[in-house]
Design a protein around this motif. Structure first.
Motif: not given
Length: 102
Positions: A61-67, A91-93, A31-33
């Protein structure tokens, strides 16, 4: 910091070598930043003719789909020019795994 630029760090070998291996670590939430920093680093790696390949280390752990999607597309473009080797942690989600299928 959000305005922080990607940097190079000499590890070993010849400091002024024309053949380099880039090491990029994607860790933490996508995710940003942070994603902006990784996208800048990928652009720099792509444009540096001395970089002959990339070691991509994913500990996320992953994050925002767009990013994740932006990173995925940047990695696809990079993989057309340079080989990429991936190391994943436990941790790779799913959204971080999306980046490695490029």
């Amino acid at each position: 910091a959000a305005g922080e630029k990607p940097y190079e760090k000499f590890h070993s070998g010849d400091l002024i070598s024309n053949d380099k291996i880039a090491r990029l670590e994607i860790s933490g939430v996508i995710m940003p930043p942070y994603s902006e920093r990784w996208l800048k680093a990928l652009k720099k790696i792509s444009e540096d003719d001395a970089v002959k390949g990339v070691v991509l280390i994913i500990d996320s752990p992953g994050g925002l789909v767009a990013d994740s999607h932006q990173i995925y597309h940047r990695l696809q473009k990079l993989a057309e020019k340079k080989p990429i080797v991936v190391s994943m942690s436990e941790w790779s989600a799913p959204s971080s795994q999306l980046t490695i299928v490029a």
